[in-house]
Enzyme design. Structure first.
Site, short mmCIF file in Angstrom:
data_model
loop_
_atom_site.label_atom_id
_atom_site.label_comp_id
_atom_site.label_asym_id
_atom_site.label_seq_id
_atom_site.Cartn_x
_atom_site.Cartn_y
_atom_site.Cartn_z
CG ASN A 97 -0.34 -0.26 2.32
OD1 ASN A 97 0.69 -0.74 2.56
ND2 ASN A 97 -0.95 0.68 3.62
CG ASP A 307 -3.11 -5.75 9.58
OD1 ASP A 307 -2.43 -5.91 8.50
OD2 ASP A 307 -4.11 -5.31 9.39
CG PHE A 325 -10.97 1.16 7.27
CD1 PHE A 325 -11.69 0.54 8.11
CD2 PHE A 325 -11.44 1.55 6.09
CE1 PHE A 325 -13.11 0.54 8.11
CE2 PHE A 325 -12.83 1.44 6.02
CZ PHE A 325 -13.57 0.87 6.96
N GLY A 326 -7.18 1.19 9.93
CA GLY A 326 -5.76 0.93 9.99
C GLY A 326 -5.12 1.38 11.77
#
Length: 417
Positions: A97, A307, A325-326
């Site tokens: 990403n 993650d 998100f994240g």
């Protein structure tokens, strides 16, 4: 240079005579040359001593994001690798990403060259599809030759089943691994959190557990048809555990991971609309957390990942449905696993994964290259902002009591502690 580790408790089940024993370890030119109850320090030998010092084979993380190239304000490669090393990880698999997405051999070379002098080893992935757009296959073989360790479109689901079929067929020529993020997006357009009682209470659009299990079932059916090597990252539901367990019993070459936050938090923490708890897959309910822990204990879930996903503050401090998100997680992973399972099991879990990517498994033995994690499993503390090493601060473990902290790592002739 010589480095002498003094009075360290070794945790390495592959070395029965050393496991849980306190030893001195001598490292010369990056290799372990002696392991004994006591080793005298010679001249020009650096001595490493720490409180309650433990040492294990280096930890490995199969899903880590930084920002460079394209999002350096989130975290550069240099800073991210330092965070990983100080968190105990000697090797990380880098997600795709970035901007541009790594979809050519040149992109992989850039990542490897930028990271090559750091203590933590960076193993880059290439995208499955060009620009992660989900339409045409990327230059997979060229990226493999350049050093891509696997292929992933990160959290862009492979919605085109033919694309996954082609990727699994093509990568068999060079025995590489294909990631497929488990979410059927058409079941949760604009979903923000787990679909259940809490989402109804908060009035937020839900992401049902069904969206994960449907995609896992589809991907496993394609894998059974094509063969190949499939990895399903960051599963979050008991049904996914059941489907993957059944596929393994059938002999399919599939592995899976779970994110550390899915083993600890439930969707109830979102009642405060704190976007630091907004992740993909979303935090699920207590039933799913229980099923994930069981799947990990029984060996259906292969790996635990941080993650780690640093984000700029502007991407998080928005209305909940507009926030990204994240969450970051490298710093907290051992402290959570140690609480859940104790140090021996936590270390065993964190040591998994290398063989799946064609890397050599590390061990603590004379003659082996040093690839070690140094840590104190007894340190108890409550995580605060000052404990965060990352450039970003989007952690969902702030205020959480943790147990255990890494001192750093040694890999070959490099060290960080």
């Amino acid at each position: 240079m010589k480095l002498l580790i003094k009075s360290a408790t070794i945790i390495d089940k592959s070395q029965a005579s050393l496991h849980m024993q306190q030893r001195d370890i001598l490292i010369e030119k990056g290799k372990i040359t002696a392991i004994r109850k006591s080793i005298a320090a010679e001249k020009k030998t650096k001595v490493l001593e720490r409180e309650n010092l433990h040492v294990s084979p280096g930890w490995f993380d199969s899903s880590v994001s930084f920002g460079e190239p394209g999002y350096e304000e989130r975290e550069t490669l240099a800073k991210g690798l330092e965070v990983a090393g100080r968190s105990g990880f000697t090797g990380i698999v880098l997600n795709t990403n970035t901007q541009p997405h790594p979809d050519t051999g040149g992109d992989i070379v850039f990542l490897r060259e930028t990271a090559k002098n750091h203590c933590t080893a960076l193993y880059p992935m290439g995208t499955v599809s060009l620009k992660s757009a989900g339409e045409a296959l990327s230059e997979m073989y060229d990226m493999h030759l350049a050093g891509a360790i696997a292929f992933s479109d990160y959290k862009n689901s492979l919605n085109n089943p033919n694309l996954l079929k082609l990727a699994l067929l093509y990568t068999q020529n060079f025995q590489s691994l294909v990631y497929s993020f488990p979410q059927e997006g058409q079941l949760n357009p604009k979903g923000q959190m787990h679909e259940g009682e809490v989402s109804l209470k908060l009035g937020l659009r839900g992401i049902p557990a069904l969206s994960e299990s449907l995609r896992v079932a589809r991907d496993l059916a394609i894998l059974e048809y094509t063969g190949g090597k499939l990895h399903i990252p960051t599963i979050s539901t008991g049904e996914a555990v059941s489907l993957i367990g059944a596929a393994k019993k059938k002999g399919l070459d599939v592995s899976c991971s779970v994110a550390i936050h899915h083993l600890w938090h439930t969707d109830e923490v979102l009642e405060g609309f704190d976007s630091d708890f907004k992740t993909l897959p979303p935090l699920r309910d207590k039933k799913e957390v229980k099923a994930l822990l069981k799947g990990l204990r029984e060996g259906v879930i292969d790996y635990v990942t941080s993650d780690h996903c640093p984000l700029d503050v502007e991407e998080k401090r928005r209305e909940f449905d507009q926030a990204a998100f994240g969450a970051i997680g490298l710093e907290e992973t051992f402290g959570i696993l140690n609480q859940l399972f104790g140090p021996e099991k936590a270390v065993e879990i964190l040591g998994r994964g290398r063989e799946r990517f064609g890397l050599e498994k590390t061990t603590i033995a004379v003659g082996q290259q040093a690839e070690l994690t140094l840590f104190n499993p007894g340190t108890e503390y409550t995580l605060t902002q000052k404990d965060l090493l990352s450039t970003s601060s989007n952690s969902m473990f702030l205020g959480v009591p943790l147990k255990g902290k890494a001192y750093g790592i040694i890999r070959g002739d490099k060290s960080l502690f």
